[in-house]
Every structure is written in C-alpha cells, then in structure tokens.
Design a protein around this motif. Structure first.
Motif, mmCIF file in Angstrom:
data_model
loop_
_atom_site.group_PDB
_atom_site.id
_atom_site.type_symbol
_atom_site.label_atom_id
_atom_site.label_comp_id
_atom_site.label_asym_id
_atom_site.label_seq_id
_atom_site.Cartn_x
_atom_site.Cartn_y
_atom_site.Cartn_z
ATOM 1 N N ILE A 98 0.834 -1.206 0.000
ATOM 2 C CA ILE A 98 0.000 0.000 0.000
ATOM 3 C C ILE A 98 0.869 1.255 0.000
ATOM 4 N N ASP A 99 1.944 1.248 0.784
ATOM 5 C CA ASP A 99 2.870 2.392 0.754
ATOM 6 C C ASP A 99 3.413 2.599 -0.662
ATOM 7 N N ARG A 100 3.732 1.508 -1.346
ATOM 8 C CA ARG A 100 4.230 1.609 -2.716
ATOM 9 C C ARG A 100 3.158 2.187 -3.641
ATOM 10 N N GLN A 101 1.915 1.787 -3.444
ATOM 11 C CA GLN A 101 0.825 2.337 -4.253
ATOM 12 C C GLN A 101 0.678 3.844 -3.990
ATOM 13 N N ILE A 102 0.738 4.240 -2.738
ATOM 14 C CA ILE A 102 0.626 5.660 -2.384
ATOM 15 C C ILE A 102 1.762 6.444 -3.033
ATOM 16 N N LEU A 103 2.975 5.925 -2.954
ATOM 17 C CA LEU A 103 4.123 6.608 -3.567
ATOM 18 C C LEU A 103 3.965 6.712 -5.079
ATOM 19 N N THR A 104 3.474 5.665 -5.712
ATOM 20 C CA THR A 104 3.275 5.695 -7.161
ATOM 21 C C THR A 104 2.291 6.795 -7.536
ATOM 22 N N ALA A 126 -2.255 15.149 -4.987
ATOM 23 C CA ALA A 126 -3.383 14.276 -4.657
ATOM 24 C C ALA A 126 -3.746 14.458 -3.186
ATOM 25 N N THR A 127 -5.033 14.562 -2.922
ATOM 26 C CA THR A 127 -5.491 14.729 -1.538
ATOM 27 C C THR A 127 -5.483 13.393 -0.826
ATOM 28 N N TYR A 128 -5.523 13.458 0.492
ATOM 29 C CA TYR A 128 -5.604 12.221 1.273
ATOM 30 C C TYR A 128 -6.875 11.460 0.922
ATOM 31 N N GLN A 129 -7.962 12.166 0.666
ATOM 32 C CA GLN A 129 -9.212 11.495 0.294
ATOM 33 C C GLN A 129 -9.068 10.775 -1.042
ATOM 34 N N ASP A 130 -8.419 11.437 -2.004
ATOM 35 C CA ASP A 130 -8.206 10.803 -3.301
ATOM 36 C C ASP A 130 -7.288 9.588 -3.159
ATOM 37 N N SER A 181 -9.076 4.734 4.514
ATOM 38 C CA SER A 181 -9.635 6.031 4.906
ATOM 39 C C SER A 181 -8.595 7.128 4.685
ATOM 40 N N ALA A 182 -9.085 8.348 4.556
ATOM 41 C CA ALA A 182 -8.191 9.489 4.380
ATOM 42 C C ALA A 182 -7.263 9.632 5.581
ATOM 43 N N ASN A 183 -7.776 9.386 6.797
ATOM 44 C CA ASN A 183 -6.943 9.495 7.996
ATOM 45 C C ASN A 183 -5.825 8.453 8.005
ATOM 46 N N THR A 184 -6.121 7.245 7.596
ATOM 47 C CA THR A 184 -5.107 6.191 7.551
ATOM 48 C C THR A 184 -4.034 6.532 6.515
ATOM 49 N N VAL A 185 -4.469 7.028 5.363
ATOM 50 C CA VAL A 185 -3.516 7.423 4.325
ATOM 51 C C VAL A 185 -2.656 8.579 4.821
#
Length: 149
Positions: A4-10, A18-22, A30-34
C-alpha cells in the motif's frame, strides 16, 4: 514499506497534489489512515518534498543541453557547487565518477546564450573543459519504476 505504501508513492509521483481522500479512495483506505502513512513516509525520509514540473520551452528556455564538466586542478568543489546557484540556466548538477567531475543540465533560449554560460563557467567557476550534447527529448521512465516489488 508494504504494498500500500508503494501504491501511495506511485500515485504521489504522478500527482504530488493528490489529496488524502483521493489517495484513500484509490488504495481503499480512509483518508486518515492514508494521512498517517504519508506522514510516516515523510518522517522516514522516503518522501522528501513535492515539486512542480515546469515546461522550460514555455519559459523561453527550450534548448536543453547536457554538459560534462571537468574542473581546473585546485578548484574548490564546494565553492563550484555554491556558485552554480548564480547561473540560472543550470537547472541540475550531478557530481560524477570517471573522466568528468560533473554533469550539468542547462536550459537556454539559444546557442548564443549557451555560449555565454560556458564562457562564464570557464572564467568564473573554475571549469577547464565542457563537453556538451543537445538533449533531443527525455524518455519519461520515472522513479515509480523503483517501487515494483
């Protein structure tokens, strides 16, 4: 760092705004977890900042060159690197191993401006030799390739 961290970085590499919600919607969290994950990636030094990508041609600096630089004997490298900040046409500098000391990425309006830059590097910054090549186009591979498991 997990999948998931790799997906977020990509996603952030493609769109640093990109917003936390996006991000959450795209990785199914959730946006808070991200937000917590992004804060951890920043704290760990993996995410160091966010940058705008600028079209140099639109700014009148469409002629880009790569210049391999050899410094004169006795030139202080730290002083050279500091003085590069005073040459606005130099948009990137990398210290190298091998035959040359640095590679500079230079963005100019035309050949005359580039000639002025080379003359300045030689006269004021301690450059002995500059071997330059015109950059035709950049192949967009991107650092996200490093995120594949």
């Amino acid at each position: 760092m997990d999948r998931i961290d790799r997906q977020i970085l990509t996603i952030l590499l493609a769109d640093g705004r990109a917003t936390y919600q996006d991000l959450g919607r795209r990785v199914r969290l959730s946006a808070n977890t991200v937000a917590d994950r992004v804060r951890r990636l920043r704290a760990d030094g993996i995410v160091r900042g966010y940058r705008a990508e600028v079209d140099l041609a639109a700014l009148g600096r469409g002629m880009e060159l790569l210049s391999d630089i050899r410094l004169r004997e006795g030139t202080d490298r730290t002083a050279f690197e500091t003085r590069l900040h005073d040459v606005p046409q130099v948009v990137a500098a990398m210290r190298l191993t091998g035959d040359y000391d640095y590679q500079l990425r230079v963005a100019c309006a035309d050949a005359r401006e580039f000639e002025t830059v080379v003359d300045r590097l030689k006269a004021d910054l301690g450059v002995r030799e500059a071997r330059s090549r015109l950059l035709l186009h950049e192949v967009p591979l991107g650092p996200d390739r490093l995120l594949s498991p």
